[in-house]
Design a protein around this motif. Structure first.
Motif, PDB file in Angstrom:
ATOM      1  N   GLY A  91      27.579 -26.760  42.100  1.00 13.12           N
ATOM      2  CA  GLY A  91      27.299 -26.334  43.332  1.00 13.12           C
ATOM      3  C   GLY A  91      27.713 -24.903  43.939  1.00 13.12           C
ATOM      4  O   GLY A  91      27.618 -24.547  44.961  1.00 13.12           O
ATOM      5  N   TYR A  92      28.470 -24.515  42.940  1.00 11.06           N
ATOM      6  CA  TYR A  92      29.175 -23.010  42.946  1.00 11.06           C
ATOM      7  C   TYR A  92      29.365 -22.255  41.732  1.00 11.06           C
ATOM      8  O   TYR A  92      29.315 -23.242  40.729  1.00 11.06           O
ATOM      9  N   ASN A  93      29.607 -21.179  41.857  1.00  8.32           N
ATOM     10  CA  ASN A  93      29.815 -20.456  40.825  1.00  8.32           C
ATOM     11  C   ASN A  93      31.211 -19.963  40.659  1.00  8.32           C
ATOM     12  O   ASN A  93      31.897 -19.375  41.477  1.00  8.32           O
ATOM     13  N   ALA A  94      31.909 -20.043  39.353  1.00 12.31           N
ATOM     14  CA  ALA A  94      33.117 -19.629  39.296  1.00 12.31           C
ATOM     15  C   ALA A  94      33.553 -19.559  37.694  1.00 12.31           C
ATOM     16  O   ALA A  94      32.782 -19.864  36.916  1.00 12.31           O
ATOM     17  N   VAL A  95      34.697 -18.868  37.428  1.00 15.65           N
ATOM     18  CA  VAL A  95      35.038 -18.873  36.297  1.00 15.65           C
ATOM     19  C   VAL A  95      36.669 -19.451  36.203  1.00 15.65           C
ATOM     20  O   VAL A  95      37.415 -18.994  37.181  1.00 15.65           O
ATOM     21  N   VAL A  96      37.015 -20.024  35.141  1.00 16.80           N
ATOM     22  CA  VAL A  96      38.434 -20.719  35.023  1.00 16.80           C
ATOM     23  C   VAL A  96      39.012 -19.759  34.074  1.00 16.80           C
ATOM     24  O   VAL A  96      38.483 -19.390  32.876  1.00 16.80           O
TER      25      VAL A  96
END
Length: 208
Positions: free
Chosen positions: A44-49
């Motif tokens: 549901g969203y874009n992210a980088v860990v």
């Protein structure tokens, strides 16, 4: 937004082009490893860990180790950055160079713990007269009603534990970036003690 996990070194002073003395905080940034990518289709969203500091595999529980790809050493610190503006892939190393076009940073850390403190240190109360016989020097004074409800209301400023809170300092100007030393210098102070872990990211309320 771009961000990294870093470590606070301490404070020092530098001179700018005009010869002005500027207090700065030195932040050491070891390359962060891209642990995983989160896509909008799945989460549901874009992210980088991002991850920092290797852990011994023998000291890591299986549920924690399961979030790392195969052949990647588990990391002690993990942080998720949403809407990461730089294209990266799992396993890449991201360093201080991502802030080359950034002018201001937001820094997040845990502030220094100061233990149990009274109202004068914790809340800035003025206290009573210091003269002999005043019987009211550093006490908080009245804290509630003597009739119904007969108790102190919520959020009353009283003695208690001070510090060790999550603190964000916004809009710190980047004074200097040294890729060779892996160091960022920002104007002013940042929360936390020396060698504490910081989250540094591009400022959300100022332009790049």
């Amino acid at each position: 937004m771009v961000g990294l996990i870093a470590r606070k070194v301490g404070m020092t002073q530098v001179f700018d082009e005009g010869g002005n003395l500027i207090p700065v905080t030195v932040i050491h940034v070891e390359p962060n490893t891209v642990v995983s990518l989160k896509k909008e289709e799945s989460f549901g969203y874009n992210a980088v860990v991002l991850g920092l500091d290797d852990l011994k595999e023998d000291h890591v529980a299986k549920p924690y180790a399961g979030q790392f790809p195969e052949k990647m050493v588990p990391k002690r610190h993990l942080k998720e950055f949403r809407d990461f503006e730089q294209e990266v892939a799992v396993g890449d190393q991201v360093g201080v160079e991502i802030f080359e076009s950034t002018r201001f940073l937001d820094v997040v850390a845990t502030s220094k713990g100061k233990g149990f403190q009274g109202v004068m240190k914790r809340w800035g109360f003025h206290g009573g007269r210091a003269s002999h016989g005043s019987k009211f020097h550093r006490e908080p004074g009245s804290t509630g009603q003597c009739t119904t409800p007969g108790q102190s209301l919520k959020n009353t400023k009283m003695p208690g534990r001070m510090g060790r809170d999550r603190v964000t300092v916004q809009n710190l100007r980047i004074q200097k970036i040294d890729p060779e030393l892996k160091v960022v210098m920002v104007r002013g102070a940042v929360p936390g003690k020396k060698n504490c872990t910081l989250i540094i990211r591009s400022a959300v309320k100022k332009e790049m």
